[in-house]
Write a protein that holds these residues in place. Structure first.
Motif, mmCIF file in Angstrom:
data_model
loop_
_atom_site.group_PDB
_atom_site.id
_atom_site.type_symbol
_atom_site.label_atom_id
_atom_site.label_comp_id
_atom_site.label_asym_id
_atom_site.label_seq_id
_atom_site.Cartn_x
_atom_site.Cartn_y
_atom_site.Cartn_z
ATOM 1 N N GLY A 1 -10.220 -8.316 -80.116
ATOM 2 C CA GLY A 1 -11.060 -7.905 -78.659
ATOM 3 C C GLY A 1 -12.342 -7.321 -79.012
ATOM 4 N N GLU A 2 -12.491 -6.627 -80.042
ATOM 5 C CA GLU A 2 -13.755 -5.760 -80.523
ATOM 6 C C GLU A 2 -14.566 -6.945 -81.211
ATOM 7 O OE1 GLU A 2 -14.938 -2.777 -80.490
ATOM 8 O OE2 GLU A 2 -13.233 -1.869 -79.478
ATOM 9 N N PHE A 3 -13.919 -7.841 -81.905
ATOM 10 C CA PHE A 3 -14.948 -9.042 -82.538
ATOM 11 C C PHE A 3 -15.345 -9.854 -81.244
ATOM 12 C CE2 PHE A 3 -15.712 -13.095 -84.653
ATOM 13 C CZ PHE A 3 -16.380 -12.574 -85.626
ATOM 14 N N LEU A 4 -14.666 -10.262 -80.375
ATOM 15 C CA LEU A 4 -14.983 -11.072 -79.111
ATOM 16 C C LEU A 4 -16.174 -10.289 -78.604
ATOM 17 C CD1 LEU A 4 -14.494 -13.585 -77.450
ATOM 18 C CD2 LEU A 4 -12.844 -12.377 -76.339
ATOM 19 N N GLN A 5 -15.860 -9.043 -78.388
ATOM 20 C CA GLN A 5 -17.109 -8.289 -77.620
ATOM 21 C C GLN A 5 -18.352 -8.316 -78.305
ATOM 22 O OE1 GLN A 5 -15.729 -4.195 -76.895
ATOM 23 N NE2 GLN A 5 -14.344 -4.619 -75.297
ATOM 24 N N PHE A 6 -18.373 -8.221 -79.690
ATOM 25 C CA PHE A 6 -19.522 -8.258 -80.554
ATOM 26 C C PHE A 6 -20.230 -9.801 -80.497
ATOM 27 C CE2 PHE A 6 -21.494 -9.866 -84.470
ATOM 28 C CZ PHE A 6 -22.767 -9.065 -84.227
ATOM 29 N N VAL A 7 -19.149 -10.788 -80.461
ATOM 30 C CA VAL A 7 -19.788 -12.148 -80.280
ATOM 31 C C VAL A 7 -20.428 -12.220 -78.870
ATOM 32 C CG1 VAL A 7 -19.109 -14.503 -80.151
ATOM 33 C CG2 VAL A 7 -18.279 -13.084 -82.094
ATOM 34 N N GLN A 8 -19.880 -11.782 -77.834
ATOM 35 C CA GLN A 8 -20.470 -11.964 -76.449
ATOM 36 C C GLN A 8 -21.682 -11.328 -76.379
ATOM 37 O OE1 GLN A 8 -17.141 -10.723 -74.120
ATOM 38 N NE2 GLN A 8 -16.348 -12.822 -74.128
ATOM 39 N N LYS A 9 -22.010 -10.194 -77.090
ATOM 40 C CA LYS A 9 -23.107 -9.548 -77.189
ATOM 41 C C LYS A 9 -24.293 -9.810 -77.679
ATOM 42 C CE LYS A 9 -20.832 -5.213 -75.847
ATOM 43 N NZ LYS A 9 -20.979 -3.503 -76.268
ATOM 44 N N GLY B 1 -27.203 -12.158 -78.745
ATOM 45 C CA GLY B 1 -28.292 -12.824 -77.960
ATOM 46 C C GLY B 1 -28.644 -12.347 -76.761
ATOM 47 N N THR B 2 -28.055 -11.298 -76.230
ATOM 48 C CA THR B 2 -28.167 -10.737 -74.644
ATOM 49 C C THR B 2 -29.178 -9.823 -74.557
ATOM 50 O OG1 THR B 2 -26.485 -9.030 -74.918
ATOM 51 C CG2 THR B 2 -25.856 -11.020 -74.282
ATOM 52 N N THR B 3 -29.786 -9.304 -75.753
ATOM 53 C CA THR B 3 -30.866 -8.307 -75.806
ATOM 54 C C THR B 3 -32.001 -8.457 -76.376
ATOM 55 O OG1 THR B 3 -29.885 -6.600 -77.277
ATOM 56 C CG2 THR B 3 -29.213 -6.275 -75.023
ATOM 57 N N ASP B 4 -33.030 -7.717 -76.412
ATOM 58 C CA ASP B 4 -34.023 -7.771 -77.386
ATOM 59 C C ASP B 4 -33.741 -7.683 -78.909
ATOM 60 O OD1 ASP B 4 -33.824 -5.299 -77.033
ATOM 61 O OD2 ASP B 4 -35.890 -4.717 -77.136
ATOM 62 N N GLU B 5 -34.579 -7.770 -79.826
ATOM 63 C CA GLU B 5 -34.458 -7.404 -81.199
ATOM 64 C C GLU B 5 -33.673 -6.086 -81.452
ATOM 65 O OE1 GLU B 5 -36.807 -7.899 -85.359
ATOM 66 O OE2 GLU B 5 -37.251 -9.294 -83.958
ATOM 67 N N ALA B 6 -34.218 -5.091 -80.861
ATOM 68 C CA ALA B 6 -34.065 -3.838 -81.242
ATOM 69 C C ALA B 6 -32.527 -3.607 -80.718
ATOM 70 C CB ALA B 6 -34.887 -2.740 -80.704
ATOM 71 N N GLY B 7 -32.312 -3.977 -79.535
ATOM 72 C CA GLY B 7 -31.049 -3.862 -78.950
ATOM 73 C C GLY B 7 -29.892 -4.330 -79.898
ATOM 74 N N GLN B 8 -30.202 -5.712 -80.383
ATOM 75 C CA GLN B 8 -29.570 -6.584 -81.107
ATOM 76 C C GLN B 8 -29.153 -5.887 -82.328
ATOM 77 O OE1 GLN B 8 -27.760 -9.560 -80.389
ATOM 78 N NE2 GLN B 8 -28.640 -8.901 -78.530
ATOM 79 N N LEU B 9 -30.000 -5.250 -82.762
ATOM 80 C CA LEU B 9 -29.879 -4.502 -84.412
ATOM 81 C C LEU B 9 -29.131 -3.241 -83.896
ATOM 82 C CD1 LEU B 9 -33.132 -4.455 -85.654
ATOM 83 C CD2 LEU B 9 -31.364 -5.726 -86.484
ATOM 84 N N PHE C 1 -26.674 -3.194 -81.472
ATOM 85 C CA PHE C 1 -25.486 -3.719 -81.438
ATOM 86 C C PHE C 1 -24.533 -3.767 -82.881
ATOM 87 C CE2 PHE C 1 -26.361 -5.947 -77.171
ATOM 88 C CZ PHE C 1 -25.704 -4.835 -76.477
ATOM 89 N N CYS C 2 -25.507 -4.446 -83.754
ATOM 90 C CA CYS C 2 -24.929 -4.581 -85.087
ATOM 91 C C CYS C 2 -24.700 -3.520 -85.831
ATOM 92 C CB CYS C 2 -25.994 -5.560 -85.822
ATOM 93 S SG CYS C 2 -26.098 -7.064 -85.147
ATOM 94 N N ASP C 3 -25.365 -2.661 -85.838
ATOM 95 C CA ASP C 3 -25.102 -1.187 -86.379
ATOM 96 C C ASP C 3 -23.891 -0.466 -86.031
ATOM 97 O OD1 ASP C 3 -27.113 -1.278 -88.089
ATOM 98 O OD2 ASP C 3 -28.523 -0.213 -86.540
#
Length: 147
Positions: free
Chosen positions: A85-93, A95-103, A105-107
């Motif tokens: 479920g956590e992995f699916l949430q990450f995958v769904q997130k 490409g949904t925000t700008d570059e800083a937001g993506q970074l 999410f990744c962190d």
């Protein structure tokens, strides 16, 4: 109980123990691969400013063993439902925000999955030892009682 059935039952216990040990090791390997995947996504966003499609194409070329990309991005069933479920949430997130937001999410998800991985890795050895001991004990009991 005759000797043949005792040996067959003993072999079955050995195989069950080996199968469970392999599944425990797969769980840890899949979690490590998830951390690598998220780290790769983060690096590709940070240094190459990749879009979602390019990120996925790059990840497919990495040849992950426990992450599938078709028809959707999923992690192997050897991890628990919570991790899936956590992995699916990450995958769904992605490409949904700008570059800083993506970074960010990744962190966040790297830390979560490192926690899952560290927990699994720390418990792996003790679980393998216990399952191995139980399997050997079952085999000995079958051979003593049946032979």
């Amino acid at each position: 109980m005759n000797i043949v059935s005792s040996i067959v039952l003993a072999v079955a216990f050995i195989l069950l123990g080996v199968n469970r040990i392999i599944n425990i090791k797969r769980n840890t390997e899949a979690l490590y691969e998830a951390v690598r995947f998220i780290g790769s996504v983060k690096n590709n966003i940070r240094y190459l400013s990749m879009d979602y499609v390019s990120l996925i194409e790059n990840a497919v070329n990495e040849n992950y063993s426990y992450i599938t990309f078709h028809p959707e991005i999923t992690i192997s069933d050897c991890v628990g439902e919570k991790v899936k479920g956590e992995f699916l949430q990450f995958v769904q997130k992605i490409g949904t925000t700008d570059e800083a937001g993506q970074l960010n999410f990744c962190d966040e998800y790297i830390e979560r999955f490192k926690g899952f991985y560290n927990e699994s890795a720390s418990k792996e050895k003790s679980k393998v030892n216990v399952i191995g001991a139980i399997s050997v004990l079952c085999v000995m009991c079958v051979l003593v009682l049946g032979g």
